[in-house]
Design an enzyme around this catalytic site. Structure first.
Site, PDB file in Angstrom:
ATOM      1  N   SER A   1      -0.890 -21.784 -10.231  1.00 19.26           N
ATOM      2  CA  SER A   1      -2.480 -21.371 -10.516  1.00 19.26           C
ATOM      3  C   SER A   1      -2.628 -19.998  -9.892  1.00 19.26           C
ATOM      4  CB  SER A   1      -3.443 -22.259 -10.382  1.00 19.26           C
ATOM      5  OG  SER A   1      -3.192 -23.548 -10.661  1.00 19.26           O
TER       6      SER A   1
ATOM      7  N   SER B   1       9.943 -19.493  -6.538  1.00 23.05           N
ATOM      8  CA  SER B   1       9.541 -20.965  -6.430  1.00 23.05           C
ATOM      9  C   SER B   1      10.792 -21.661  -7.049  1.00 23.05           C
ATOM     10  CB  SER B   1       8.331 -21.015  -7.607  1.00 23.05           C
ATOM     11  OG  SER B   1       8.927 -20.466  -8.746  1.00 23.05           O
ATOM     12  N   ARG B   2      10.577 -22.940  -7.003  1.00 17.34           N
ATOM     13  CA  ARG B   2      11.833 -23.940  -7.356  1.00 17.34           C
ATOM     14  C   ARG B   2      12.128 -24.152  -8.745  1.00 17.34           C
ATOM     15  NH1 ARG B   2       9.408 -28.764  -4.244  1.00 17.34           N
ATOM     16  NH2 ARG B   2       7.844 -28.141  -6.049  1.00 17.34           N
TER      17      ARG B   2
ATOM     18  N   ASP C   1      13.481 -22.241  -2.534  1.00 19.32           N
ATOM     19  CA  ASP C   1      12.613 -23.040  -1.758  1.00 19.32           C
ATOM     20  C   ASP C   1      12.148 -22.687  -0.300  1.00 19.32           C
ATOM     21  OD1 ASP C   1      11.728 -25.631  -0.423  1.00 19.32           O
ATOM     22  OD2 ASP C   1      12.813 -26.942  -1.576  1.00 19.32           O
TER      23      ASP C   1
ATOM     24  N   LYS D   1       0.218 -29.840  -2.325  1.00 19.39           N
ATOM     25  CA  LYS D   1      -1.222 -29.870  -2.106  1.00 19.39           C
ATOM     26  C   LYS D   1      -2.151 -31.066  -2.572  1.00 19.39           C
ATOM     27  CE  LYS D   1      -2.978 -27.869  -6.167  1.00 19.39           C
ATOM     28  NZ  LYS D   1      -3.462 -26.757  -6.994  1.00 19.39           N
TER      29      LYS D   1
ATOM     30  N   LYS E   1      -9.771 -27.765   3.303  1.00 24.11           N
ATOM     31  CA  LYS E   1      -9.108 -29.452   3.860  1.00 24.11           C
ATOM     32  C   LYS E   1      -8.430 -29.126   5.167  1.00 24.11           C
ATOM     33  CE  LYS E   1      -9.181 -31.835  -0.495  1.00 24.11           C
ATOM     34  NZ  LYS E   1      -9.919 -30.556  -1.288  1.00 24.11           N
TER      35      LYS E   1
ATOM     36  N   GLY F   1     -11.194 -25.954 -11.988  1.00 21.79           N
ATOM     37  CA  GLY F   1     -10.257 -25.966 -13.208  1.00 21.79           C
ATOM     38  C   GLY F   1      -8.843 -25.983 -12.827  1.00 21.79           C
TER      39      GLY F   1
ATOM     40  N   THR G   1     -16.815 -40.876  -6.628  1.00 20.05           N
ATOM     41  CA  THR G   1     -16.678 -41.639  -5.349  1.00 20.05           C
ATOM     42  C   THR G   1     -17.759 -41.878  -4.544  1.00 20.05           C
ATOM     43  OG1 THR G   1     -15.920 -39.811  -4.061  1.00 20.05           O
ATOM     44  CG2 THR G   1     -13.967 -40.967  -5.444  1.00 20.05           C
TER      45      THR G   1
ATOM     46  N   ARG H   1     -12.683 -42.367  -1.244  1.00 23.75           N
ATOM     47  CA  ARG H   1     -11.231 -42.639  -1.219  1.00 23.75           C
ATOM     48  C   ARG H   1     -10.781 -42.180   0.293  1.00 23.75           C
ATOM     49  NH1 ARG H   1      -9.082 -39.579  -6.123  1.00 23.75           N
ATOM     50  NH2 ARG H   1      -9.901 -37.904  -4.831  1.00 23.75           N
TER      51      ARG H   1
HETATM   52  N1  LIG Z   1      -6.077 -25.053  -6.246  1.00 23.58           N
HETATM   53  C1  LIG Z   1      -6.999 -25.261  -5.421  1.00 23.58           C
HETATM   54  O1  LIG Z   1      -8.220 -25.836  -5.440  1.00 23.58           O
HETATM   55  C2  LIG Z   1      -6.829 -24.853  -3.952  1.00 23.58           C
HETATM   56  C3  LIG Z   1      -7.859 -24.546  -2.921  1.00 23.58           C
HETATM   57  C4  LIG Z   1      -7.591 -24.028  -1.950  1.00 23.58           C
HETATM   58  C5  LIG Z   1      -6.449 -23.826  -1.493  1.00 23.58           C
HETATM   59  N2  LIG Z   1      -5.517 -23.777  -2.122  1.00 23.58           N
HETATM   60  C6  LIG Z   1      -3.998 -23.124  -1.856  1.00 23.58           C
HETATM   61  O2  LIG Z   1      -3.792 -22.428  -2.523  1.00 23.58           O
HETATM   62  C7  LIG Z   1      -2.203 -22.263  -2.651  1.00 23.58           C
HETATM   63  C8  LIG Z   1      -1.819 -22.071  -4.148  1.00 23.58           C
HETATM   64  O3  LIG Z   1      -2.214 -23.129  -4.936  1.00 23.58           O
HETATM   65  P1  LIG Z   1      -2.348 -23.303  -6.310  1.00 23.58           P
HETATM   66  O4  LIG Z   1      -3.371 -24.147  -6.848  1.00 23.58           O
HETATM   67  O5  LIG Z   1      -1.541 -22.221  -7.116  1.00 23.58           O
HETATM   68  O6  LIG Z   1      -0.747 -24.444  -6.548  1.00 23.58           O
HETATM   69  P2  LIG Z   1      -0.039 -25.017  -7.663  1.00 23.58           P
HETATM   70  O7  LIG Z   1      -0.722 -24.577  -8.770  1.00 23.58           O
HETATM   71  O8  LIG Z   1       0.329 -26.388  -7.529  1.00 23.58           O
HETATM   72  O9  LIG Z   1       1.491 -24.218  -7.605  1.00 23.58           O
HETATM   73  C9  LIG Z   1       2.090 -24.309  -6.275  1.00 23.58           C
HETATM   74  C10 LIG Z   1       3.122 -23.442  -6.309  1.00 23.58           C
HETATM   75  O10 LIG Z   1       4.185 -23.830  -5.423  1.00 23.58           O
HETATM   76  C11 LIG Z   1       5.617 -23.871  -5.814  1.00 23.58           C
HETATM   77  N3  LIG Z   1       6.042 -24.464  -4.777  1.00 23.58           N
HETATM   78  C12 LIG Z   1       5.961 -25.802  -4.537  1.00 23.58           C
HETATM   79  N4  LIG Z   1       6.707 -26.174  -3.358  1.00 23.58           N
HETATM   80  C13 LIG Z   1       7.483 -25.028  -3.063  1.00 23.58           C
HETATM   81  C14 LIG Z   1       8.544 -24.616  -2.235  1.00 23.58           C
HETATM   82  N5  LIG Z   1       9.067 -25.806  -1.348  1.00 23.58           N
HETATM   83  N6  LIG Z   1       9.201 -23.871  -2.265  1.00 23.58           N
HETATM   84  C15 LIG Z   1       8.720 -22.727  -3.177  1.00 23.58           C
HETATM   85  N7  LIG Z   1       7.934 -22.960  -4.005  1.00 23.58           N
HETATM   86  C16 LIG Z   1       7.135 -23.989  -4.100  1.00 23.58           C
HETATM   87  C17 LIG Z   1       5.235 -24.260  -7.148  1.00 23.58           C
HETATM   88  O11 LIG Z   1       6.336 -24.061  -8.157  1.00 23.58           O
HETATM   89  P3  LIG Z   1       7.771 -25.067  -8.046  1.00 23.58           P
HETATM   90  O12 LIG Z   1       7.164 -26.481  -8.211  1.00 23.58           O
HETATM   91  O13 LIG Z   1       8.457 -24.661  -9.319  1.00 23.58           O
HETATM   92  O14 LIG Z   1       8.399 -24.587  -6.675  1.00 23.58           O
HETATM   93  C18 LIG Z   1       3.982 -23.773  -7.674  1.00 23.58           C
HETATM   94  O15 LIG Z   1       4.546 -22.380  -8.069  1.00 23.58           O
HETATM   95  C19 LIG Z   1      -1.679 -23.422  -1.862  1.00 23.58           C
HETATM   96  O16 LIG Z   1      -1.187 -23.146  -0.737  1.00 23.58           O
HETATM   97  C20 LIG Z   1      -2.888 -24.298  -1.786  1.00 23.58           C
HETATM   98  O17 LIG Z   1      -2.960 -24.979  -0.561  1.00 23.58           O
HETATM   99  C21 LIG Z   1      -5.374 -24.133  -3.448  1.00 23.58           C
END
Ligand SMILES: NC(=O)c1ccc[n+]([C@@H]2O[C@H](COP(=O)([O-])OP(=O)(O)OC[C@H]3O[C@@H](n4cnc5c(N)ncnc54)[C@H](OP(=O)(O)O)[C@@H]3O)[C@@H](O)[C@H]2O)c1
Length: 330
Positions: free
Chosen positions: A15, A38-39, A66, A90, A132, A175, A198, A257
């Site tokens: 996202s 990404s993978r 990766d 995450k 977190k 979202g 919760t 939880r």
């Molecule tokens: N969403 C939230 O509410 C939120 C809040 C606070 C912080 N964050 C942080 O923001 C960052 C991005 O979150 P997001 O919401 O964009 O997550 P997301 O939509 O789940 O995307 C995660 C991305 O990481 C890739 N990925 C996962 N494991 C990988 C690996 N081992 N090597 C290379 N790529 C990998 C996934 O693609 P593939 O599966 O194809 O590899 C995907 O492109 C994260 O660091 C998260 O901790 C998110």
């Protein structure tokens, strides 16, 4: 800032990564190249075919890889000026159930990015963190806290090399994949008789993806190395969110939880003596011995002793009406 620069986004199909890439192309037409790392080939295929990326495909590169695989990162980072590290595991329950996997992606992956960035002469790295990671009570948060600390320490670890590392910490993106808004919306669509919460006291930060992208761009522009940026964002009460999504459905309290907090935290009391405040964000300064960067921010003021920033003590709260409007915009 990004004119003629090459940026690699780990987790570029997620996202955040998609929104970040799109914003970079819109705001910085002079950018040289954006590498999506990404993978999963399918997610990359989907992006390649999204209408919003068609005008920019010439400047895009898609690397399957990766972050656990250092050799692959060495190859991918060739010629890269900036890395935005968004790849992560995450989901709290998934990390809890698969702890070694969470460590390999979130901690070893961070270590690989740091080593490769230094060795390959990357100029700046911004790593994404989460609320977190602040006083963590679950493995996801704990691995992200380790990652934050590795990136901040990376500024010392790089020796005479001039690679700089900073972290951006933010709360729930409204979202985003797997978050509560799509979950509630799905329940409503399926004809649920009530919405589960919760704990009725629960509060969360509310962040739009655009704000997360803005904060990361601001960090990339202003960082000296060692900063942990925390954006000021509003809070919401969970029962208000339920009312915003389904005003007529009763709320059912189902019990907190494992790994869940009543309020999410971004800055602890213990961080206060190291935290400086700006109009729209805070910076937690590094606590380890490294160049003192506080003097580089003369316009910032230190927060008072005992200050803490969590979703329950915020001075900005979203009303049900405001949430309805924001949900319609997602
Ligand atoms: N969403 C939230 O509410 C939120 C809040 C606070 C912080 N964050 C942080 O923001 C960052 C991005 O979150 P997001 O919401 O964009 O997550 P997301 O939509 O789940 O995307 C995660 C991305 O990481 C890739 N990925 C996962 N494991 C990988 C690996 N081992 N090597 C290379 N790529 C990998 C996934 O693609 P593939 O599966 O194809 O590899 C995907 O492109 C994260 O660091 C998260 O901790 C998110």
């Amino acid at each position: 800032m990004l004119n003629n620069k090459t940026i690699l986004i780990t987790g570029g199909t997620g996202s955040f990564g998609k929104k970040f890439a799109q914003t970079v192309f819109q705001k910085y037409p002079g950018v040289k190249k954006v590498i999506i790392f990404s993978r999963d080939e399918y997610k990359q295929f989907v992006i390649k075919n999204m209408p919003e990326f068609q005008p920019y495909l010439e400047k895009m590169r898609f690397f399957i890889g990766d972050v656990r695989d250092r050799d692959r990162l060495y190859r991918a980072v060739e010629g890269v000026d900036y890395i935005i590290h968004a790849a992560a595991l995450k989901q709290v329950p998934a990390c809890e159930y698969n702890p070694f996997e969470a460590i390999r992606t979130n901690i070893i992956g961070a270590q690989n990015i740091i080593n490769v960035a230094i060795d390959k002469g990357v100029k700046k790295v911004v790593a994404l963190s989460t609320d977190k990671a602040c006083a963590p009570i679950n493995l996801y948060g704990a691995t992200k806290l380790c990652s934050d600390k590795l990136f901040i320490a990376g500024n010392c670890y790089c020796g005479s090399k001039d690679t700089r590392f900073a972290v951006v910490r933010y709360g729930n993106v409204a979202g985003s994949r797997g978050s509560v808004i799509p979950f509630f919306q799905k329940l409503v669509k399926e004809g649920a008789k009530d919405l589960p919460i919760t704990d009725l006291r629960m509060t969360r930060f509310w962040l739009k993806l655009e704000q997360a992208v803005e904060m990361v761009l601001e960090a990339l522009e202003t960082m000296h190395g060692g900063e942990l940026y925390v954006k000021k964002i509003p809070s919401m009460r969970m029962p208000d969110l339920a009312r915003a999504i389904a005003p007529d459905l009763p709320i059912k309290e189902v019990g907190i939880r494992p790994g869940e907090k009543i309020h999410e935290q971004m800055i602890t009391k213990e961080d206060a003596h190291n935290t400086i405040e700006f109009k729209d964000f805070y910076i937690i300064l590094p606590q380890i011995t490294m160049e003192n960067i506080q003097h580089k921010y003369p316009e910032a003021k230190p927060v008072p002793a005992g200050f803490e920033y969590h979703s329950g003590n915020n001075d900005r709260w979203l009303t049900v009406e405001e949430m309805k409007k924001l949900i319609s915009e997602i």
